[in-house]
Design an enzyme around this catalytic site. Structure first.
Site, mmCIF file in Angstrom:
data_model
loop_
_atom_site.group_PDB
_atom_site.id
_atom_site.type_symbol
_atom_site.label_atom_id
_atom_site.label_comp_id
_atom_site.label_asym_id
_atom_site.label_seq_id
_atom_site.Cartn_x
_atom_site.Cartn_y
_atom_site.Cartn_z
ATOM 1 N N HIS A 15 31.095 4.280 6.687
ATOM 2 C CA HIS A 15 31.504 5.259 7.700
ATOM 3 C C HIS A 15 32.020 4.509 8.925
ATOM 4 C CE1 HIS A 15 30.744 9.471 9.501
ATOM 5 N NE2 HIS A 15 31.430 8.776 10.395
ATOM 6 N N HIS A 44 35.494 4.517 11.580
ATOM 7 C CA HIS A 44 36.780 5.094 11.985
ATOM 8 C C HIS A 44 37.719 3.999 12.497
ATOM 9 C CE1 HIS A 44 35.474 9.386 11.918
ATOM 10 N NE2 HIS A 44 34.277 8.825 12.057
ATOM 11 N N ASP A 55 40.439 4.306 14.344
ATOM 12 C CA ASP A 55 40.835 4.480 15.747
ATOM 13 C C ASP A 55 39.669 4.328 16.718
ATOM 14 O OD1 ASP A 55 40.002 6.740 14.397
ATOM 15 O OD2 ASP A 55 41.261 8.128 15.503
ATOM 16 N N GLY A 110 35.703 15.474 13.657
ATOM 17 C CA GLY A 110 36.020 16.253 14.855
ATOM 18 C C GLY A 110 34.855 17.112 15.325
ATOM 19 N N HIS A 150 31.525 14.975 7.812
ATOM 20 C CA HIS A 150 30.663 14.873 8.986
ATOM 21 C C HIS A 150 29.893 16.192 9.102
ATOM 22 C CE1 HIS A 150 33.436 11.686 10.219
ATOM 23 N NE2 HIS A 150 32.635 11.379 11.218
ATOM 24 N N GLU A 200 25.552 16.669 12.526
ATOM 25 C CA GLU A 200 25.610 15.697 13.628
ATOM 26 C C GLU A 200 25.468 16.448 14.953
ATOM 27 O OE1 GLU A 200 29.446 13.853 14.115
ATOM 28 O OE2 GLU A 200 28.691 12.238 15.383
ATOM 29 N N ASP A 243 30.137 3.787 12.338
ATOM 30 C CA ASP A 243 30.897 4.907 12.915
ATOM 31 C C ASP A 243 32.101 4.365 13.678
ATOM 32 O OD1 ASP A 243 31.478 7.552 13.068
ATOM 33 O OD2 ASP A 243 30.084 8.044 14.672
#
Ligand SMILES: [Zn+2]
Length: 381
Positions: free
Chosen positions: A25, A27, A29, A183, A210, A213, A291
């Site tokens: 997991h 990202h 960006d 998101g 996701h 959370e 993450d």
């Protein structure tokens, strides 16, 4: 769990770094090098909140506790600004895999939402190919295997998720290994995006979502039952529903835990109240992940070390978490078996080396040997 494969050794930072690890997991960006953002912005004429690395990191709230998940997500606006060209995307992907390989991450799944990188007119297929090119360059250079996950975004039009699903299908078996929904979780239920997941599932593509959370177990339930999630991102609030918790455990649905990120988004109030150890003790297939290496200011080693010190985890438990990571990879079964047996062997050698260095007597070590132990270890599978 009775019977142990590994002796009790003193675990330090160097041990955790030397462990072979998976990051499922992560990202793209949210995981750039700060110097790279500055360089890309300079080359592209993009304005940033600051041109000083320390100040820019601060402006992005890297590692700082946010109001909530939505507040946390604001930093991505900055990183996406400089990720609008093929070369920037290729570089970011390569460097992410390079940084991961440097801390012995052997398997890395990178995720991102391609539509966020078309602001300057870059075509979607090029957005995806550029990232794949960067990851493949890293695979040729380092001892790391990678996969790409395409994300839909909860707070965007479900039509866009459907377009992203089509992109994922076009790149299936060409580097894309799964589909995700990321998101703002509150007010944006996964079922709104079910058309995308229907298409994804009909094309036999892996799904992770996701969930749990920033919202309760209902969100996890929807991810699994409406959208067919094979893995759950975070799942921090899964413990609020015992029935669902058992379902996730019984079906061996992996939970992608990201400890530091959970504190940062206030998904968990504190490490003391984080459910990770509870899940581990119950035998859930829990994994540890970053993450966002930049925005959460973390590494896979830092996450493992945090868990180890917080709950005084032994080599045995660290080994389970590590194996869970590889066993939960979106890889063909045979590849997964091969990779898992390789890292298990390597981990065993690492523990043995530490046991020797720490002067553990050989009978103590033999006790931990599955060949001579009266009750061989049964790690959660
Ligand atoms: Zn995430």
């Amino acid at each position: 769990m009775s019977g142990h494969r590994y002796p009790r050794i003193k675990i330090d930072e160097a041990f955790v770094k030397a462990m072979p690890k998976a990051d499922l997991h992560c990202h793209l960006d949210g995981s750039l090098r700060i110097e790279t953002i500055l360089e890309l912005a300079r080359d592209q004429g993009v304005e940033l909140p600051s041109t000083d690395p320390v100040k820019l990191k601060k402006a992005m709230g890297a590692g700082k506790i946010c109001d909530d998940l939505v507040d946390y997500l604001k930093a991505f606006d900055i990183t996406c600004k400089v990720l609008q060209t093929r070369s920037a995307l290729e570089r970011a992907a390569f460097e992410l895999a390079e940084d991961s390989a440097a801390e012995n991450v052997r398997y890395l799944e990178v995720r991102y939402a391609p539509m966020l990188h078309t602001v300057k007119g870059l075509r979607l297929d090029r957005v995806v190919q550029a990232v794949l090119d960067g990851l493949h360059r890293a695979e040729r250079t380092y001892d790391i295997k990678t996969g790409l996950i395409i994300c839909g975004i909860r707070n965007m039009d479900p039509e866009i998720s459907l377009r992203m699903a089509e992109v994922a299908i076009a790149f299936k078996n060409r580097g894309v290994v799964g589909f995700d929904l990321a998101g703002a979780e509150v007010d944006n239920p996964a079922k709104h995006h079910r058309a995308a997941f229907y298409l994804i599932r009909n094309n036999n593509i892996n799904v992770t979502i996701h969930a749990g959370e920033a919202y309760g177990p209902e969100s996890i339930s929807q991810a699994i039952h409406y959208c067919g999630a094979h893995r759950i991102g975070h799942g921090t609030r899964l413990r609020e529903n015992g029935d669902l918790l058992n379902y996730v455990n019984d079906h061996r649905i992996p939970v992608e835990a990201c400890l530091r990120s959970n504190i940062q988004t206030r998904s968990a109030k504190s490490m003391n109240s984080h459910p990770f150890k509870f899940y581990l003790d119950l035998g859930l297939r829990v994994t540890l992940n970053t993450d966002n290496r930049l925005i959460t200011d973390t590494t896979v080693s830092a996450e493992y070390l945090l868990a180890q010190t917080q709950w005084d985890l032994q080599a045995e438990e660290m080994g389970w978490i590590m194996e869970n990571g590889f066993q939960s990879a979106f890889l063909p079964f045979r590849d997964k078996l091969q990779l898992t047996s390789r890292v298990r062997r390597e981990y065993g050698e690492l523990v043995e080396r530490y046991a020797q260095e720490q002067g553990l007597r050989s009978e103590q070590r033999r006790e931990a040997d599955p060949a001579t132990s009266p009750k061989p270890a049964a790690p959660p599978a």
